[in-house]
Design a protein around this motif. Structure first.
Motif, mmCIF file in Angstrom:
data_model
loop_
_atom_site.group_PDB
_atom_site.id
_atom_site.type_symbol
_atom_site.label_atom_id
_atom_site.label_comp_id
_atom_site.label_asym_id
_atom_site.label_seq_id
_atom_site.Cartn_x
_atom_site.Cartn_y
_atom_site.Cartn_z
ATOM 1 N N HIS A 403 54.474 6.591 24.254
ATOM 2 C CA HIS A 403 53.065 6.964 24.175
ATOM 3 C C HIS A 403 52.844 8.360 24.789
ATOM 4 C CE1 HIS A 403 48.766 6.285 23.873
ATOM 5 N NE2 HIS A 403 48.615 6.597 25.149
ATOM 6 N N ALA A 406 54.021 11.072 22.549
ATOM 7 C CA ALA A 406 53.053 11.397 21.501
ATOM 8 C C ALA A 406 52.037 12.411 22.030
ATOM 9 C CB ALA A 406 52.354 10.139 20.997
ATOM 10 N N ALA A 407 51.674 12.254 23.314
ATOM 11 C CA ALA A 407 50.737 13.220 23.901
ATOM 12 C C ALA A 407 51.342 14.622 23.931
ATOM 13 C CB ALA A 407 50.339 12.780 25.310
ATOM 14 N N ALA A 410 50.834 16.277 20.728
ATOM 15 C CA ALA A 410 49.431 16.627 20.446
ATOM 16 C C ALA A 410 48.937 17.744 21.358
ATOM 17 C CB ALA A 410 48.540 15.395 20.597
ATOM 18 N N SER A 411 49.785 18.182 22.284
ATOM 19 C CA SER A 411 49.386 19.206 23.252
ATOM 20 C C SER A 411 49.306 20.581 22.585
ATOM 21 C CB SER A 411 50.417 19.250 24.383
ATOM 22 O OG SER A 411 50.312 20.476 25.073
ATOM 23 N N ILE B 227 45.575 9.701 24.926
ATOM 24 C CA ILE B 227 46.279 10.927 24.522
ATOM 25 C C ILE B 227 45.308 12.098 24.561
ATOM 26 C CG2 ILE B 227 47.355 12.107 22.559
ATOM 27 C CD1 ILE B 227 48.680 9.518 21.800
ATOM 28 N N VAL B 231 45.612 15.635 26.704
ATOM 29 C CA VAL B 231 45.733 16.973 26.130
ATOM 30 C C VAL B 231 44.513 17.835 26.446
ATOM 31 C CG1 VAL B 231 47.334 16.277 24.317
ATOM 32 C CG2 VAL B 231 44.877 16.275 23.842
ATOM 33 N N TYR B 253 40.535 24.270 19.709
ATOM 34 C CA TYR B 253 41.270 23.067 20.067
ATOM 35 C C TYR B 253 40.416 22.163 20.959
ATOM 36 C CZ TYR B 253 45.056 20.181 21.956
ATOM 37 O OH TYR B 253 45.843 19.130 22.336
#
Lengths: 815, 452
Positions: A403, A406-407, A410-411, B227, B231, B253
């Motif tokens: 998990h 996945a972050a 997406a960063s 998530i 981010v 973003y």
């Protein structure tokens, strides 16, 4: 850090470039003493003494600002170099006058310091969908189809990797998050041990009425079919059988339906009716208590024909069947790739787990971000994210780590290419990691590999540019440069999607356009007899002509890519992009072109027969097709294509109210004129002639190639005439002669244009006036080296825009 | 005609099966994807929301065939191009006199197609640049979405029927972004539209089987939440290090992440509708099918009140698509410069009409759908259909071909041919924003007041 380029440039130019520090006269002094007399002699006839053609009058420049305005002098530089100015029949500048003018423009007006040119500013670049796909492939070994999943990227300056033009919207961000999850789910195992899995590829299934397509087993909706495969199990236990089927109707929605039954050892596990889907994958799971020994998986298809509908063209693919088992825990085996992601056993204690996760995730983030982490906490923060998941009931440690991975995907640090300078000089070198990424995204359209990263971490990459570029070009990933650069410079990408009506084109060549209109009318009127006659007539025209299939279009694109790859890898002179005696063909494309003696599906280098008009990219199907209208050639588009992409002098866009060529046909009073004649009428309009005199002769030289790139001798029953002359004075009788002129008299124009295009692609920004010097330096190297591709490529890689960046201090000043 | 013959025609003329069948007079009815099911269960007495959509058609229209005859008013006969709208005429306003002067050349010269597309909903002059420092303005749909977007699961929906992009440069020195995006969240942030009807559907209602959709959507939102939190922090930390245009990119973003977070928060308090239809099966090969499906998605989004604001780009401005289905093998843009040649004008008008036919099907469906207040969905909507080019032949941007369908819940009196005085189309947009219930928007782009 030493910068070989700067030293080289200084050495190269020291005898010819006045250093700003020692210049004796101010730019304005030079203007009045040296430049004005040149302008008076050569330009005032149209741009002075009361004349202001094109709204330019040099004697009306009043303020110092007007005199030193870069935009004006950029045009002067472009037009005098290309021989477009002074205009036809007016006396040209002498070589020394041209040199004086160029120097003044570059070093005085533009203020370029040849020893330290402005690298320009590149806005941080988001990975475009090609780069994203490749990066994910190299990072995790997953092929994620971004063409399908993401919207197309906006392009700028003709390329889709331009920082300023690549934007990000909430929808795309949503897709990035979803993609990150899907990619990680596919790549990262979420448990150390799992049931053994055995994959039976679709083609392992055999039986009745089954064929192969795209490497899969194919059944069709309108034929009863069945296939089966027997598997052997060594252990008794529970087994899960996962069927993966795909419905694929590559046509307009079709009413066809079929019933599909799947049986495991005779027991029905699926009995379902399927209808049309463009491309959809279905999976079905069932579990079975199996003894050791043979077991059979069988798939049967029965057509369900809707009333009045006998044919369908929907495929059912058996993609694969996966057998998992025994499912009992004592029989589980180590998960595939487990150790790649989790090199040791998961520790028991909470703190130990956290530390383990932080280590794993920090290392992953460093790789994914393509540079060292600038924040020591990154691993710990990611570990906290992982912990929030793996401490939930029913979740594993591995799921938590996945998990957090996945972050990472997406960063913004993954999605954007962040760059840093070394030191704070006005124009500073980019750091070695930035350089590694610039190289890899330029040549490979993907992230740097381990070797580049190691060199960067040791600070040795800049010293080893030559060997590294050589190594990278030999790597299969370098085909990305061929694909993405030619795909856009030559628009070879478009050849697979562009609308084209080969039937109309062939009918036009044969002078039978009106027959088609009549056929449609007969259809409408339900007049079968007339329709059949007209159809026969059309059939006579198209009969025996090779068809423009999907595979032909694909071969055309590949031809252009392979051609570029060849010039690149074999280090051929770049003039061969225009003129050569070879190309890349397979049987299908060779037939399409009318080149004899090529057999087989594989494209390979073919030396063309003497006198062949092919050779070079301009006479490849891709260029010929993308510069045509759907129903005919467009000499204007073809002329523009050459001017814009090879000579660097595209004419200004047409004014409003510009008529389509078809409109000029009315002047022929019912006769169907050849395009050459229509264009002649069009050019009689003085508003049109100044630009069309430049475009049309070039485009008309290609008239022997019809709108899909086939050779033809006539258009509308009139023989093709390919002769003409350029506005710069050269005359030619054929396309072959035109190509010779382009690589001799206009070689330097071509070098400059190609350099500017490649530099745009490499740096991700449009060319500015201050890039003139950089481009000139590369062109000089290229010319000194006989035009060899390596000189161009190294020139780009060693140039200031590629090696350096403006620092923030500069930006504040200049913005 | 014989089956064998029809197959031969199909193969030799590379017509689609559908065209051949139609030509042979044996057109098969294709299963319609969406039935006109009643609006989703809500209290029937409830006040219905107002929706608005902007549907863009490229290259203008043949003016003579577009405009109805007469002096305007309720009693008017539809023009040849608008004739397909007969069934919804009472819900229609044909409006003349609307201009988009920001698309005029002025000092920028050629590039009328890029300008027509880029200015249509923004109402500002767009910066002429091939790729650096792209600048338009916020579009009217986003102005309204900023105020009202929180009332629905999606603040707005952006759709397109352009799948493939031309590579290389776009129109005359203008970046491609101006042609391919109708909606602009800010001057430098275009909102890329979705072209895949399946993805549009799954974004609205979740993926997977009908039974699993809602659960899948909820799980997706749940998993994404942490998530996004992560981010967002990451991006904030980065933002302090960046400058100028780099910062602009990161702002895009940040805005995007915040908007998704906001949506997830809203979504928690609202039911996710689960329409009784299958998701579309990807992008159809036929343009006609594609357009129909995208209109279906728009209809479904409005019907389920998933959003109230949408844009649909039928094709980018300057599109050169041929229309083989109706026997037109030349490209739309090439033909649009017809120099008043009757043959060619006839073809362009056929294309204009083809697009209007697609619109008509959609409007009829909207009209046949009952909304929660008992009125038709069309009555409660404002569907603006038009182009930023008026006469494609001359690239004019005054007296744009525009129709406004629906009554906006009663704000407009449709069923009229409105001959308005010359004014910016932005004036009409302001009045539409009023009808949506937006407050305090005094000006948009080049507006000079409310539509009158």
């Amino acid at each position: 850090m030493a910068v070989p380029l700067a030293l080289l440039a200084a050495g190269l130019l020291s005898h010819s470039v006045p250093s700003k520090a020692v210049a004796e006269k101010s730019p304005l002094d030079v203007y009045h003493s040296t430049i004005v007399p040149i302008l008076e002699d050569h330009c005032y006839e149209c741009h002075g003494d009361g004349y202001d053609k094109g709204k330019v009058a040099f004697d009306r420049l009043e303020t110092d600002e007007q005199i030193l305005e870069p935009g004006l002098w950029m045009r002067v530089l472009l037009n005098t170099r290309a021989g477009l100015m002074p205009a036809e029949r007016k006396p040209r500048l002498s070589a020394s006058e041209q040199q004086q003018l160029e120097r003044w423009i570059k070093y005085d007006v533009f203020g370029i310091d040849a020893h330290d040119p402005d690298p320009g500013r590149v806005t941080i670049r988001r990975l475009n969908r090609v780069e994203y796909r490749n990066t994910v492939r190299d990072l995790l070994g997953v092929d994620y189809n971004t063409d399908h999943e993401f919207p197309p990227d906006d392009s700028g300056f003709g390329f889709d990797n331009i920082g300023d033009a690549l934007t990000l919207s909430p929808m795309l961000m949503e897709k990035y998050v979803a993609a990150a999850q899907a990619i990680i789910a596919e790549a990262v195992p979420t448990a150390a041990r799992a049931p053994a899995a055995q994959v039976l590829p679709g083609l392992a299934f055999e039986g009745h009425n089954a064929t192969e397509k795209w490497g899969k087993r194919r059944l069709v909706f309108n034929e009863p079919a069945q296939v089966a495969k027997t598997v052997k199990t060594a252990l008794a236990g529970s087994y899960r059988v996962k069927l993966e089927l795909e419905v694929n109707g590559s046509y307009v929605p079709d009413p066809g339906r079929a019933r599909v039954v799947a049986k495991v050892d005779g027991k029905t596990v699926l009995d379902q009716e399927f209808g049309y889907f463009d491309e959809k994958v279905f999976t079905f799971d069932s579990t079975h208590p199996w003894s050791a020994g043979d077991h059979e998986v069988r798939i049967e298809l029965t057509p369900v024909v809707p009333e009045g509908k006998k044919e369908t063209i929907i495929d059912l693919f058996v993609n694969k069947v996966t057998i998992e088992g025994p499912l009992e825990k004592e029989h589980w085996v180590a998960t595939r790739d487990y150790e790649k992601f989790f090199p040791r056993a998961v520790p028991a204690g909470r703190n130990e787990r956290r530390a383990y996760a932080a280590g794993l995730l920090g290392a992953f983030a460093r790789k994914a971000y393509r540079r060292p982490l600038d924040d020591e906490d990154t691993g710990a923060r990611l570990a906290a994210l992982a912990e929030a998941t793996y401490t939930q009931p029913g979740k594993t440690f591995e799921q938590g780590v996945a998990h957090a991975m996945a972050a990472v995907l997406a960063s913004p640090r993954f999605l954007f290419r962040l760059e840093s300078p070394v030191g704070n000089a006005r124009f500073a070198d980019v750091d070695e990691y930035s350089l590694a990424s610039r190289l890899s995204y330029f040549l490979w359209s993907t992230m740097p590999d381990a070797e580049l990263m190691q060199l960067a971490s040791r600070g040795e990459l800049r010293h080893q540019l030559g060997p590294q570029v050589t190594r990278m070009l030999a790597d299969p990933r370098a085909e990305s440069l061929a694909r993405n650069f030619t795909g856009q410079w030559l628009q070879a990408r478009d050849v697979e999607g562009i609308a084209s009506n080969p039937r109309d084109i062939l009918l036009r060549d044969a002078g039978e356009e009106s027959t088609l209109k009549s056929l449609f009318a007969a259809f409408k009127a339900q007049d079968e007899k007339t329709a059949k006659e007209l159809f026969q007539r059309i059939n006579d025209v198209v009969k025996g002509k090779p068809e423009l299939e999907k595979s032909t279009r694909a071969a055309m694109r590949r031809e252009t890519e392979l051609y570029f790859t060849y010039v690149m890898r074999e280090d051929r002179p770049v003039t061969e992009f225009i003129d050569s005696n070879y190309t890349f063909l397979n049987e299908e494309l060779a037939k399409f072109y009318g080149v004899p003696g090529v057999v087989g599906e594989e494209l390979r280098k073919v030396t063309l027969p003497a006198g062949s008009p092919r050779g070079g990219v301009l006479t490849q199907g891709s260029a010929l097709l993308v510069t045509s209208n759907p129903d005919r050639t467009s000499p204007v588009k073809r002329g523009l294509f050459v001017l814009a992409n090879f000579l660097g002098t595209p004419p200004p866009p047409p004014p409003a109210n510009v008529p389509a060529l078809e409109a000029s046909e009315s002047e022929f009073h019912g006769r169907e004129p050849a395009l050459r004649d229509v264009l002649k009428v069009h050019r009689e309009n003085p508003l049109c002639s100044s630009c069309h005199n430049r475009m049309d002769p070039i485009g008309l030289a290609f008239e022997n190639f019809n709108g899909v790139g086939m050779w033809r001798e006539s258009e509308r029953k009139q023989p093709i005439v390919a002769e003409g002359s350029l506005v710069t004075g050269e005359t030619f009788n054929s396309v072959a002669e035109l190509k010779r002129i382009l690589v001799t008299a206009h070689r330097e124009d071509f070098y400059r244009t190609l350099t500017a295009k490649l530099l745009t692609y490499a740096t991700g920004r449009g060319m500015e006036y201050y890039d003139v010097e950089t481009i000139d330096q590369i062109v000089k190297k290229l010319d000194d080296d006989g035009g060899r591709f390596s000189a161009l490529l190294m020139g780009v890689v060693e140039s200031a825009p590629f090696q350096k960046m403006r620092t923030q201090a500069t930006m504040t000043v200049s913005n | 005609m014989s089956n064998q013959f029809s197959r031969a025609v199909e193969r030799q003329l590379s017509l689609s099966r559908r065209q051949v069948l139609r030509g042979l007079g044996a057109c098969v009815a294709l299963p319609t994807l969406l039935s006109a099911s009643p609006a989703f269960a809500r209290a029937a007495s409830k006040a219905a929301p107002t929706r608005m959509a902007f549907v863009y058609v490229p290259n203008g229209a043949i003016p003579a065939a577009w405009w109805p005859a007469g002096d305007g008013g309720a009693d008017f006969a539809l023009s040849p191009t608008l004739a397909p709208l007969a069934n919804v005429q009472k819900q229609l306003q044909v409006i003349s006199g609307l201009d988009d002067v920001s698309a005029n050349p002025e000092v920028d010269g050629a590039g009328d197609h890029a300008r027509a597309g880029g200015t249509f909903l923004t109402g500002v002059r767009i910066k002429k640049t091939a790729g650096s420092d792209i600048r338009a303005g916020i579009s009217i749909d986003q102005v309204v979405a900023n105020q009202l977007g929180h009332k629905t699961r999606f603040a707005s929906l952006e759709l397109t029927c352009d799948v493939v992009r031309k590579s290389g440069e776009c129109d005359s020195g203008y970046a491609c972004a101006y042609e391919y995006n109708l909606a602009w969240q800010s001057a430098n942030q275009p909102l890329a539209p979705e072209h895949n009807p399946q993805f549009a559907f799954e974004r609205l209602f979740g993926d997977g089987s009908r039974e699993q959709r809602v659960a899948n959507l909820k799980r997706r939102e749940y998993e994404q939440h942490s998530i996004l939190d992560y981010v967002l922090d990451d991006a904030k930390a980065l933002n302090t290090r960046l400058d100028g245009r780099d910062r602009q990119k990161l702002d895009q973003y940040l805005t995007s992440v915040r908007e998704i977070e906001q949506r997830i928060a809203i979504s928690k308090s609202m039911d996710v509708p689960n329409p009784d239809v299958d998701a579309p099966a990807g992008v159809p090969a036929s343009y006609e099918e594609h357009v129909a499906l995208m209109f279906d998605m728009l209809h479904l989004a409005f019907q389920t009140d998933s959003t109230r604001i949408a844009t649909l780009l039928l094709a980018r401005e300057g599109s050169n698509r041929p229309f083989n289905d109706i026997g037109i093998s030349s490209g739309h843009h090439d033909l649009s410069h017809h120099k008043n040649t009757p043959d060619i004008m006839a073809k362009v008008q056929l294309i204009d009409k083809w697009y209007v036919q697609r619109l008509a099907r959609f409007l009829e469906k909207m009209d046949a759908t009952q909304d929660v207040d008992g009125n038709s969905l069309l009555h409660n909507s404002m569907i603006l259909y038009g182009s930023g080019n008026a006469d494609g032949n001359r690239h004019t941007h005054v007296n744009l071909p525009v129709v406004l369908a629906g009554a906006g819940g009663g704000a407009f009196k449709p069923g009229r041919y409105v001959k308005a005085k010359d004014q910016p189309i932005s004036n009409l947009f302001l009045s539409m924003a009023d009808a949506m219930g937006a407050q305090g928007i005094d000006k948009h782009g080049d507006s000079t007041g409310r539509f009158a």
